[in-house]
Design an enzyme around this catalytic site. Structure first.
Site, mmCIF file in Angstrom:
data_model
loop_
_atom_site.group_PDB
_atom_site.id
_atom_site.type_symbol
_atom_site.label_atom_id
_atom_site.label_comp_id
_atom_site.label_asym_id
_atom_site.label_seq_id
_atom_site.Cartn_x
_atom_site.Cartn_y
_atom_site.Cartn_z
ATOM 1 N NE ARG A 233 -4.382 -1.028 0.114
ATOM 2 C CZ ARG A 233 -4.616 -2.027 -0.727
ATOM 3 N NH1 ARG A 233 -3.704 -2.407 -1.596
ATOM 4 N NH2 ARG A 233 -5.784 -2.641 -0.726
ATOM 5 C CG HIS A 281 -3.161 -0.131 -6.625
ATOM 6 N ND1 HIS A 281 -3.478 0.515 -5.447
ATOM 7 C CD2 HIS A 281 -3.379 -1.450 -6.386
ATOM 8 C CE1 HIS A 281 -3.877 -0.377 -4.539
ATOM 9 N NE2 HIS A 281 -3.830 -1.583 -5.106
HETATM 10 P P1 NDP Z 1 -2.220 -11.269 4.910
HETATM 11 O O1 NDP Z 1 -3.090 -10.664 5.950
HETATM 12 O O2 NDP Z 1 -2.467 -12.665 4.473
HETATM 13 O O3 NDP Z 1 -0.688 -11.189 5.380
HETATM 14 C C1 NDP Z 1 -0.158 -10.047 5.987
HETATM 15 C C2 NDP Z 1 1.248 -10.370 6.452
HETATM 16 O O4 NDP Z 1 1.825 -9.169 6.984
HETATM 17 C C3 NDP Z 1 1.281 -11.415 7.567
HETATM 18 O O5 NDP Z 1 2.410 -12.253 7.420
HETATM 19 C C4 NDP Z 1 1.422 -10.567 8.819
HETATM 20 O O6 NDP Z 1 2.063 -11.212 9.917
HETATM 21 C C5 NDP Z 1 2.299 -9.443 8.297
HETATM 22 N N1 NDP Z 1 2.173 -8.251 9.134
HETATM 23 C C6 NDP Z 1 1.082 -7.512 9.399
HETATM 24 N N2 NDP Z 1 1.379 -6.530 10.262
HETATM 25 C C7 NDP Z 1 2.680 -6.662 10.554
HETATM 26 C C8 NDP Z 1 3.565 -5.956 11.403
HETATM 27 N N3 NDP Z 1 3.170 -4.902 12.148
HETATM 28 N N4 NDP Z 1 4.847 -6.376 11.499
HETATM 29 C C9 NDP Z 1 5.263 -7.459 10.775
HETATM 30 N N5 NDP Z 1 4.479 -8.170 9.953
HETATM 31 C C10 NDP Z 1 3.198 -7.768 9.838
HETATM 32 O O7 NDP Z 1 -2.262 -10.255 3.664
HETATM 33 P P2 NDP Z 1 -2.053 -10.602 2.126
HETATM 34 O O8 NDP Z 1 -0.761 -11.305 1.996
HETATM 35 O O9 NDP Z 1 -3.266 -11.230 1.566
HETATM 36 O O10 NDP Z 1 -1.964 -9.128 1.506
HETATM 37 C C11 NDP Z 1 -0.979 -8.203 1.910
HETATM 38 C C12 NDP Z 1 -1.321 -6.815 1.373
HETATM 39 O O11 NDP Z 1 -1.085 -6.749 -0.035
HETATM 40 C C13 NDP Z 1 -2.782 -6.404 1.489
HETATM 41 O O12 NDP Z 1 -3.087 -5.948 2.803
HETATM 42 C C14 NDP Z 1 -2.886 -5.295 0.471
HETATM 43 O O13 NDP Z 1 -2.620 -4.048 1.073
HETATM 44 C C15 NDP Z 1 -1.787 -5.617 -0.539
HETATM 45 N N6 NDP Z 1 -2.327 -5.932 -1.868
HETATM 46 C C16 NDP Z 1 -1.903 -5.180 -2.942
HETATM 47 C C17 NDP Z 1 -2.355 -5.456 -4.203
HETATM 48 C C18 NDP Z 1 -1.847 -4.699 -5.386
HETATM 49 O O14 NDP Z 1 -2.353 -4.889 -6.495
HETATM 50 N N7 NDP Z 1 -0.861 -3.844 -5.215
HETATM 51 C C19 NDP Z 1 -3.311 -6.548 -4.457
HETATM 52 C C20 NDP Z 1 -3.694 -7.276 -3.263
HETATM 53 C C21 NDP Z 1 -3.212 -6.967 -2.019
HETATM 54 P P3 NDP Z 1 1.419 -12.531 10.614
HETATM 55 O O15 NDP Z 1 1.598 -13.637 9.584
HETATM 56 O O16 NDP Z 1 2.231 -12.730 11.796
HETATM 57 O O17 NDP Z 1 -0.018 -12.195 10.860
HETATM 58 C C1 OXD Z 2 -6.449 -5.315 -3.134
HETATM 59 C C2 OXD Z 2 -5.871 -4.447 -4.171
HETATM 60 O O1 OXD Z 2 -6.279 -5.030 -1.949
HETATM 61 O O2 OXD Z 2 -6.188 -4.630 -5.377
HETATM 62 O O3 OXD Z 2 -7.108 -6.313 -3.497
HETATM 63 O O4 OXD Z 2 -5.057 -3.573 -3.848
#
Ligand code: NDP
Ligand code: OXD
Length: 318
Positions: A233, A281
């Site tokens: 993000r 994005h």
């Molecule tokens: P998940 O919720 O499955 O995974 C998030 C990961 O981040 C977990 O491993 C979590 O740790 C870790 N995390 C969260 N907070 C912290 C912190 N404070 N310190 C360290 N690690 C942290 O999310 P997704 O993998 O499904 O997606 C990740 C992000 O990708 C989404 O939130 C979105 O913003 C972005 N995204 C972007 C897209 C694009 O087109 N650019 C498309 C889709 C998503 P733990 O495993 O310990 O919970």
């Molecule tokens: C999502 C994205 O969060 O597209 O799915 O960014």
């Protein structure tokens, strides 16, 4: 039962009417209404399928039972302090995951194989001398080992990169060095040549990609200077710090898919910086047909009394 759609997104395939058609097919027994277009009784709405809903709107639905976010990241929904206290479900599906892995692999590989330099040489009709290293010479660090980070880590590992990941809670993943929490952060950064941000935007992660972090990345890698790839993000990054770090050599290059303001304003120096790759994005567009059928299946399962999947932890913010 009535499902309400509230969708703020450009693009034909994401128009509310297209979503209505998808949901009508998948949920023929349900009424589907669109916020701002149809007249409806707010008390009849049980489900809302949302993308960037207007702040304050969801609290006007007194009998709402479940909110389905039509994307993976839920920061835009949780930014609304008045959001009703009902389960919030996010998108998790293999199509989205694989698209993100493609983006991450593409950008890691293009920095590793120095594609921008080759394209420039082609423009200048220059035949560059042989100068290449193995994938195993590069240390990739993935911030976030969730649905998306884990898959990207695994594919990069198979390509031969030395991969590490950082998450909030400890993890064990075969062939991947894992670090967690504040305690593991500095060691994770110090061994990283290419940093990939795939953490959600939360109170803890806002602005985390700043000058201090960049200065902790490895400085002895084959690339000469570390590289940042942000597909998480825009709120994770401090763009003024990225530019300063690129200009003084703290960072060698950046691939940025997300920005503090989107669309990225025309005046942003990121557009024309020679060491920045900007994508709009679109690291991982999700397939609307797959999302609609997932949401519909969840609604039908919920009505049979089964538990919802992929429910966001509101306290953690993801
Ligand atoms: P998940 O919720 O499955 O995974 C998030 C990961 O981040 C977990 O491993 C979590 O740790 C870790 N995390 C969260 N907070 C912290 C912190 N404070 N310190 C360290 N690690 C942290 O999310 P997704 O993998 O499904 O997606 C990740 C992000 O990708 C989404 O939130 C979105 O913003 C972005 N995204 C972007 C897209 C694009 O087109 N650019 C498309 C889709 C998503 P733990 O495993 O310990 O919970
Ligand atoms: C999502 C994205 O969060 O597209 O799915 O960014």
């Amino acid at each position: 039962m009535t499902l309400l759609l509230t969708i703020n997104s450009a693009g034909d395939s994401w128009s509310a009417e297209r979503w209505r058609e998808r949901f009508k097919t998948a949920l023929p027994e349900h009424s589907i209404v669109i916020e701002g277009r149809d007249r409806y009784d707010a008390a009849a709405i049980r489900y809302a399928a949302v993308w960037k809903p207007n702040p304050g709107f969801l609290q006007s639905l007194p009998k709402l039972q479940v909110i389905f976010n039509l994307g993976a990241g839920v920061d835009a929904v949780l930014a609304d302090a008045s959001m009703p206290d009902v389960p919030l479900v996010r998108v998790v599906n293999s199509d989205l995951t694989h698209r993100m892995t493609e983006y991450v692999a593409l950008h890691v590989l293009l920095h590793h194989r120095r594609l921008p330099r080759l394209l420039q040489a082609q423009k200048e009709k220059q035949w560059l001398a042989k100068d290449q290293w193995a994938a195993s010479a590069l240390r990739v660090g993935i911030m976030g080992l969730g649905e998306l980070g884990r898959d990207a880590a695994e594919v990069l590992r198979r390509l031969g990169f030395r991969v590490a990941g950082w998450s909030r809670s400890p993890k064990t993943l075969e062939g991947i060095e894992t670090y967690s929490g504040d305690d593991g952060f500095a060691s994770f950064l110090r061994r990283t040549d290419i940093l990939v941000a795939l953490v959600p935007l939360t109170r803890q992660t806002r602005g985390i990609l700043d000058r201090k972090l960049f200065s902790m990345l490895a400085r002895d890698g084959v690339l000469g200077a570390p590289v940042l790839i942000n597909a998480g993000r825009g709120g994770l990054q401090v763009e003024a710090d990225i530019l300063a770090a690129l200009n003084d050599g703290t960072l060698g290059a950046a691939s940025l898919d997300v920005f503090e303001r989107e669309p990225l304003p025309a005046v942003s120096p990121l557009w024309t910086h020679p060491n920045v790759i900007v994508t709009p994005h679109n690291a991982a567009d999700s397939d609307p047909d797959a999302i609609a059928s997932d949401v519909a299946a969840q609604i039908l399962a919920y009505e049979r009394g089964e538990p919802l999947r992929n429910v966001v932890d509101r306290a953690l913010g993801y």
